[in-house]
Design a protein around this motif. Structure first.
Motif, short mmCIF file in Angstrom:
data_model
loop_
_atom_site.label_atom_id
_atom_site.label_comp_id
_atom_site.label_asym_id
_atom_site.label_seq_id
_atom_site.Cartn_x
_atom_site.Cartn_y
_atom_site.Cartn_z
N ASN A 171 0.84 -1.20 0.00
CA ASN A 171 0.00 0.00 0.00
C ASN A 171 0.87 1.24 0.00
OD1 ASN A 171 -2.09 1.78 0.23
ND2 ASN A 171 -2.49 1.36 2.39
N PRO A 172 1.15 1.86 -1.11
CA PRO A 172 0.78 1.46 -2.46
C PRO A 172 1.71 0.37 -2.99
CG PRO A 172 2.02 3.49 -2.50
CD PRO A 172 1.87 3.13 -1.07
N ALA A 213 -0.97 7.15 -0.67
CA ALA A 213 -0.86 7.18 -2.13
C ALA A 213 -1.83 8.17 -2.75
CB ALA A 213 -1.10 5.77 -2.69
N TRP A 220 17.91 2.13 -2.72
CA TRP A 220 18.29 2.98 -1.61
C TRP A 220 17.39 2.68 -0.43
CZ3 TRP A 220 15.27 4.80 -5.55
CH2 TRP A 220 14.16 5.60 -5.26
N VAL A 238 4.93 3.14 -6.97
CA VAL A 238 4.83 4.59 -7.02
C VAL A 238 5.49 5.04 -8.31
CG1 VAL A 238 5.60 6.74 -5.96
CG2 VAL A 238 4.86 4.85 -4.51
N PHE A 245 14.00 0.80 -1.05
CA PHE A 245 13.30 1.24 -2.25
C PHE A 245 14.04 0.72 -3.47
CE2 PHE A 245 12.59 4.62 0.95
CZ PHE A 245 11.21 4.50 1.06
N ARG A 272 13.92 -0.54 5.29
CA ARG A 272 12.94 -0.31 4.24
C ARG A 272 13.76 0.00 2.98
NH1 ARG A 272 8.95 3.65 3.21
NH2 ARG A 272 7.16 2.62 2.27
N GLU A 277 15.75 4.07 3.58
CA GLU A 277 15.28 5.23 4.33
C GLU A 277 16.48 6.04 4.81
OE1 GLU A 277 12.72 4.36 7.74
OE2 GLU A 277 11.12 4.26 6.26
N GLY A 295 10.77 12.16 -0.37
CA GLY A 295 11.14 13.43 0.26
C GLY A 295 12.41 14.00 -0.35
N THR A 299 18.58 8.96 -0.52
CA THR A 299 17.69 9.49 -1.55
C THR A 299 18.01 8.81 -2.87
OG1 THR A 299 19.22 11.24 -2.16
CG2 THR A 299 17.59 11.78 -0.48
N ARG A 300 17.17 9.12 -3.84
CA ARG A 300 17.35 8.54 -5.15
C ARG A 300 18.72 8.90 -5.72
NH1 ARG A 300 13.25 9.80 -10.06
NH2 ARG A 300 14.34 8.55 -11.59
N GLY A 302 9.69 8.07 1.00
CA GLY A 302 10.53 7.66 -0.12
C GLY A 302 10.73 8.75 -1.16
N ILE A 330 3.59 12.95 -13.51
CA ILE A 330 2.63 12.89 -12.41
C ILE A 330 1.59 13.98 -12.56
CG2 ILE A 330 2.37 13.10 -9.91
CD1 ILE A 330 5.26 11.93 -9.78
N LEU A 333 7.33 7.84 -10.28
CA LEU A 333 8.08 9.05 -9.96
C LEU A 333 7.97 10.04 -11.12
CD1 LEU A 333 11.20 7.72 -8.07
CD2 LEU A 333 8.96 8.38 -7.22
N ASN A 369 -0.33 12.17 -4.03
CA ASN A 369 0.38 10.99 -3.58
C ASN A 369 1.64 11.47 -2.85
OD1 ASN A 369 1.86 8.66 -3.30
ND2 ASN A 369 1.58 7.97 -5.42
N ASN A 372 3.97 9.57 -1.66
CA ASN A 372 5.10 8.65 -1.82
C ASN A 372 6.03 9.08 -2.95
OD1 ASN A 372 4.52 6.11 -0.07
ND2 ASN A 372 2.56 6.64 -0.99
N ASP A 373 5.52 9.90 -3.87
CA ASP A 373 6.33 10.19 -5.03
C ASP A 373 7.22 11.42 -4.79
OD1 ASP A 373 4.85 12.49 -5.45
OD2 ASP A 373 3.44 11.49 -6.80
N ASP A 374 7.95 11.82 -5.81
CA ASP A 374 8.94 12.88 -5.64
C ASP A 374 8.45 14.20 -6.24
OD1 ASP A 374 8.94 11.99 -8.20
OD2 ASP A 374 11.10 12.14 -8.47
N SER A 434 9.66 10.46 5.05
CA SER A 434 10.32 9.15 5.01
C SER A 434 9.68 8.22 4.00
CB SER A 434 10.27 8.49 6.39
OG SER A 434 9.00 7.92 6.60
N GLY A 439 -2.11 4.29 2.64
CA GLY A 439 -0.72 4.14 2.22
C GLY A 439 -0.12 5.45 1.76
N ARG A 479 8.79 2.89 -8.75
CA ARG A 479 9.47 2.52 -7.52
C ARG A 479 8.61 1.55 -6.74
NH1 ARG A 479 9.53 7.07 -3.51
NH2 ARG A 479 7.92 5.81 -2.55
#
Lengths: 479, 300
Positions: A371-372, B131, A413, A375, A441, A439, A415, B289, A418-419, B287, B242, A377, B138, B140-142, B285, B129, A383
Motif C-alpha cells: 500500500n501502495p 498514495a 536505496w 509509485v 526502495f 525499508r 530510508e 522526500g 535518496t534517489r 521515499g 505525475i 516518480l 500521492n 510517496n512520489d517525488d 520518510s 498508504g 518505484r
C-alpha cells in the motif's frame, strides 16, 4: 467376601505409605540415577561456555527476552523452532522405545516426582527412623517430641523444595548474576513468583502427595501402560513359583504344599506407592523394582533362588509357568519393534544433526509494501518498496551487502538515503546476534512487464562470508 | 432402586448397577484431597466475585471490593504510555526539524509517531498508504507542489493550503481561463496540445506550436517558461509524469477552463507542534522526500 459394614464414603482418606529402607542392585541403580538427574538439574545452569563478547557465556540458556535458546555450541533462533519440535519427536519416540523395551523405566527411575519423592523419603527416614518408627510416630498423639520432629522434617523438605524451585529460574537468565540479584532483592518479580510456586509444588507433591500424584494426577501411567506389550519387561511376581504362600514354619510343617513366597510382606513394606505386587500388574506400580531387591534378600536368607519377583515379560512369564526356560533379557531388548523404534529415533536425531551442520547463520527475507504497490516518480520510473530483514545469527557484528539478481537496471536505496545516492547495492552493518530491519526502495524503468520476478541477495563482506537469497517481485502499473 | 449391593471381591469396592457388553464399573471413591481441592476452588470463586466485578445486577454488574475495572486498567495503561512518551514528544518539539535526521533514535520515534498520527488525521484524503487519489497528492512520489524537504512539508501541514481565514496559509490562485473568458476555446485547445507535448505525451503539432505562444503569455508566469513549475507559488510542474487530476487532454482542458483549488486543512489549531513534526518526518520518510536543505545549520 469383603462386604462393607457401613455405607461407603464417596471420598477415600489417603492410606499412609511408609516404605521401608532396602538395599540391593535396583536400589543402587536408583541412587545412581537420582544422583545423575539431580546433578544435571542443579548443575547445568552453572556450566560456562565462552561465546565471545556479544553473547551470554552460559552453556544452557533459554533467553526468552531475546528469543534465543543456547545449548553449548548450538544457538537456536525462533524460526528454527523445528529443532525443538524435533527434540519433542525424539522424546516421544524415545518414550516408545524405552517403554516397549524395559516398561515404565521412566516412572520408576527418572521421573522428577519419583526422584524428589525418593529424596524426601530418605530425609524422612533420617529424621523419623525406618518404617516401624514412622508408623509408631504417625499413630502417636501430637506432643512436643512429635511436633519437633515434624517441624524439623518439614523444614528440611522446604529447604530442598526451595533449592529445587530456585534452580529452575537459572535456566532463563545468567545464573551467577540472577542469584546475586535474587538475594539482594532486585531480581524481576516473576523470578520470586516462580520460585515460590515451584517451592510450594515441590513441597506438597514430593512431601505429602507422593504416590497420589502417580495414581490420580499423572496421565503418564495410562499412556505408558498403553505402550506396553507382552514382550515388555515389567516387574512380575512369579505366582506359579510363589503360591501357595506360607511362612517358613508352615512350610516346614507341611513340606511340598507351599511355594517360595514366605508371605513376609517385605515387597509391600518397601513399595513407595504402597501396592502389593503379588496382585499382578497394576497402575500403581511404577516398576522401581525395590520389591525385587527386598524379595531377593529374603530368598537369599532362606536359601532359595532369587527372582521370585523379577523383571520379566508377559510372554516369558507364560512360558515359565508352562515349565519352559526363562527368556534371556537381550531377546526382549532386541526385537523388531524396539529396533524399528531405535531406527526412527536415531534417524530423526541424525537428520537434526545434519540440518544443524549445514544451516546458514545469515538470512534475508523481503516483504513487498502493498500500500501502495508501486509509485510512479516524476520522470516516469517506477518505484517499489520492500521491508527487508537481515538476520545475523552469529555472535559478532557483520557488514552485509544487499544486492539484486534478475533486474540489472534496478537501483536501491533505503530510508535516510535518496534517489540521488542510490546504487546497485546497499551496504549495512548488522549487530551481533540480531535482526536488522530496512525499508528498501527499488527503482526500475517504467517499461517492462507488469510483474517482474527477481531475487534479493545478501552477502556478508567479512572474511568468513556467507550469503543468502530471497525471491521477490517488482510490480508496475498496467500499460 | 436396587438395594442389593454387589462388591468386587478383588478390590473390596462396590460395583455400580450398570453394565455395557459385560463391562461393569467399580464405584471407586475419589481421594479425600480431591474433595478439599474442590472446596478450595469454590472458596476461591466466591472470594474472586467479591474482589472483582462479577454479579450482573439490573443495570450494571457488581463493582468488586478492589475497585478494578477493565476501563480503569486501560486508562491507567494509556496514562503510563503517555508519561513514557512525554519526554520523547518534548524532545521532538524542541529539536529543529532539520536536526532530526542527525539524531537517528529521535527521528525513528518521530517517524513511528507520525505513522500513527497519519492514520488518525490524514488517511481520509491521502489514503492509508499515503498514495492519495485524484485531487489528493500521492505523498510517496517525488513531485511536490510546495516543496518536499522537511521544512516545506512541516509548513504545509502547519498552515494548510487555501484556508481563507488564515494569513499564513499557502495559496495559489490559478485563473479559470475558460469560465472567466480569459482565453478562447481555440486558445485553450492549443495550450492543452502544448502541455501534452512538453509532458511527453503527444508529438509536436501545429496546435501545440500555437499553444506555446498562449502558454508563454498566460501560463509561464507561474508554471515557468518551460513548464517546470514553481514551488514558491505552488504551481505544478507540467513536464513530468505525475498529474494530480489526470494528464489526458480532456482533464487538462477542464483544469484550464475551470481551474482547480484543492484545500488542505490547517493543522496548527488541531495538533500540537510535536505531532505535526512527527507527521512531517513520516511523510518525508515515505521515499520521495527531498534532501533536507541544511542539516548542520539547524532549524529556522
Amino acid at each position: 467376601m469383603l462386604a462393607p459394614t457401613a455405607p461407603p464414603s464417596l471420598y477415600a482418606k489417603r492410606k499412609g505409605v511408609y516404605p521401608k529402607a532396602v538395599n540391593g542392585f535396583y536400589r543402587r541403580l536408583k541412587w545412581a540415577v537420582m544422583a545423575m538427574t539431580l546433578a544435571i538439574y542443579w548443575g547445568t545452569p552453572w556450566i560456562r561456555w565462552d561465546r565471545g563478547p556479544y553473547a551470554p557465556d552460559q552453556a544452557v540458556l533459554i533467553d526468552l527476552a531475546h528469543r534465543r535458546f543456547y545449548m553449548f555450541a548450538i544457538e537456536i533462533w525462533p524460526q528454527e523452532f523445528y529443532y525443538v519440535a524435533g527434540l519433542l519427536i525424539m522424546a516421544g519416540i524415545g518414550l516408545f522405545l524405552v517403554t516397549s523395551a524395559v516398561g515404565r523405566a521412566w516412572c520408576g527411575y527418572a521421573c522428577p516426582q519419583t526422584v524428589w519423592t525418593d529424596l524426601y523419603q530418605h530425609v524422612e527416614r533420617f529424621i523419623d527412623g525406618d518404617r516401624n518408627a514412622q508408623l509408631k510416630l504417625a499413630k502417636a498423639p501430637w506432643g512436643v517430641r512429635k511436633l519437633a520432629r515434624r517441624l524439623v522434617k518439614w523444614a528440611v523438605w522446604l529447604g530442598i523444595a526451595f533449592i529445587t524451585g530456585g534452580a529452575w529460574i537459572f535456566y532463563f537468565a545468567d545464573a551467577p548474576t540472577l542469584q546475586h540479584a535474587f538475594w539482594i532483592g532486585t531480581a524481576p518479580p516473576v523470578t520470586y513468583a516462580t520460585v515460590a510456586i515451584l517451592t510450594a509444588t515441590t513441597f506438597v507433591l514430593g512431601g505429602f502427595m507422593r504416590e497420589q500424584v502417580c495414581i490420580y494426577m499423572c496421565p503418564w501411567p495410562r499412556i505408558q501402560t498403553a505402550m506396553l506389550d507382552e514382550k515388555s519387561l515389567v516387574v512380575t511376581y512369579k505366582d506359579w513359583r510363589g503360591e501357595q504362600r506360607g511362612s517358613l514354619k508352615k512350610a516346614e510343617a507341611r513340606p511340598g504344599s507351599y511355594g517360595d513366597c514366605l508371605d513376609c510382606n517385605q515387597c509391600v513394606a518397601v513399595c513407595p506407592t504402597g501396592i502389593d505386587i503379588r496382585e499382578g500388574p497394576q497402575i500403581g506400580c511404577i516398576t522401581c523394582a525395590l520389591c525385587i531387591d527386598a524379595c531377593d534378600k529374603v530368598m537369599a536368607q532362606v536359601g532359595r533362588p532369587r527372582g521370585l519377583i523379577d523383571y520379566c515379560t508377559e510372554e516369558s512369564a507364560q512360558a515359565e509357568r508352562n515349565g519352559a526356560e526363562p527368556q534371556p533379557a537381550i531377546r526382549t531388548l532386541l526385537r523388531a519393534r524396539t529396533i524399528a523404534y531405535f531406527c526412527i529415533w536415531s534417524s530423526v536425531g541424525l537428520a537434526m544433526l545434519f540440518a544443524l551442520g549445514v544451516r546458514s547463520r545469515l538470512d534475508i527475507s523481503a516483504q513487498q509494501d502493498r500500500n501502495p504497490i508501486f509509485v510512479r516518480l516524476s520522470d516516469g520510473a517506477i518505484r517499489n518498496a520492500y521491508t527487508v530483514k537481515l538476520r545475523n545469527m552469529e555472535a559478532r557484528p557483520r557488514t552485509m551487502e544487499i544486492g539484486i539478481a534478475g533486474a540489472p537496471a534496478g537501483r536501491l536505496w533505503t530510508e535516510g538515503g535518496t534517489r540521488e545516492t542510490a546504487g546497485a547495492t546497499l551496504r549495512t552493518s548488522v549487530p551481533a546476534d540480531s535482526v536488522a530491519r530496512l525499508r528498501v526502495f527499488l527503482l526500475l524503468p517504467s517499461a517492462g512487464p507488469a510483474r517482474q520476478d527477481f531475487d534479493f541477495t545478501v552477502r556478508a563482506t567479512d572474511r568468513e562470508g556467507g550469503s543468502a537469497r530471497e525471491p521477490a517481485r517488482f510490480e508496475r502499473p498496467p500499460a | 432402586m436396587a438395594d442389593e449391593k454387589r462388591v468386587d471381591p478383588a478390590t473390596g469396592t462396590e460395583i455400580k448397577h450398570h453394565e455395557w457388553d459385560g463391562i461393569q464399573e467399580l464405584d471407586t471413591p475419589l481421594p479425600r484431597w480431591w474433595l478439599w481441592t474442590f472446596y478450595a476452588t469454590i472458596l476461591f470463586a466466591i472470594g474472586y466475585t467479591i474482589a472483582y466485578p462479577a454479579w450482573p445486577m439490573i443495570d450494571r454488574a457488581t463493582g468488586g471490593m478492589l475497585g478494578w475495572s477493565s476501563r480503569g486498567a486501560l486508562e491507567k495503561e494509556l496514562e503510563a504510555r503517555e508519561r513514557q512518551m512525554a519526554p520523547i514528544r518534548l524532545a521532538i518539539a524542541e529539536t529543529p526539524i532539520t536536526a532530526l535526521p542527525g539524531r537517528p533514535q529521535l527521528m525513528q520515534a518521530a517517524v513511528e509517531g507520525g505513522r500513527a498520527a497519519f492514520r488518525v488525521h490524514c488517511v481520509q484524503c491521502h489514503g492509508s498508504g499515503a498514495a492519495g487519489s485524484r485531487g489528493y497528492p500521492n505523498l510517496n512520489d517525488d513531485d511536490w507542489l510546495w516543496g518536499g524537504d522537511l521544512i516545506a512539508i512541516e509548513k504545509t501541514i502547519t498552515d494548510g493550503v487555501r484556508n481563507p481565514d488564515h494569513a499564513a496559509t499557502r495559496t495559489s490562485l490559478m485563473p479559470a481561463f475558460g469560465k472567466d473568458q480569459l482565453l478562447t476555446l481555440e486558445q485553450i485547445d492549443d495550450v492543452v496540445a502544448h502541455v501534452r507535448v512538453i509532458s511527453g505525451q503527444d508529438k509536436r503539432s501545429a496546435a501545440a506550436q500555437r499553444g506555446a505562444r498562449v502558454f508563454a503569455d498566460n501560463c509561464a508566469v507561474c508554471h515557468g517558461p518551460a513548464g517546470e513549475g514553481n514551488r514558491a507559488v505552488g504551481a505544478p510542474r507540467l513536464t513530468d509524469a505525475i498529474w494530480l487530476y489526470g494528464g489526458d487532454a480532456d482533464t487538462i482542458r477542464e483544469t484550464v477552463w475551470n481551474s482547480r483549488h484543492g484545500v488542505m486543512p490547517r493543522w496548527n489549531d488541531k495538533l500540537d507542534k510535536a505531532t505535526i513534526r512527527m507527521l512531517a518526518a513520516y511523510v518525508h520518510s515515505l521515499g520521495g522526500g527531498d534532501a533536507v536543505p541544511s542539516v548542520a545549520g539547524g532549524g529556522r
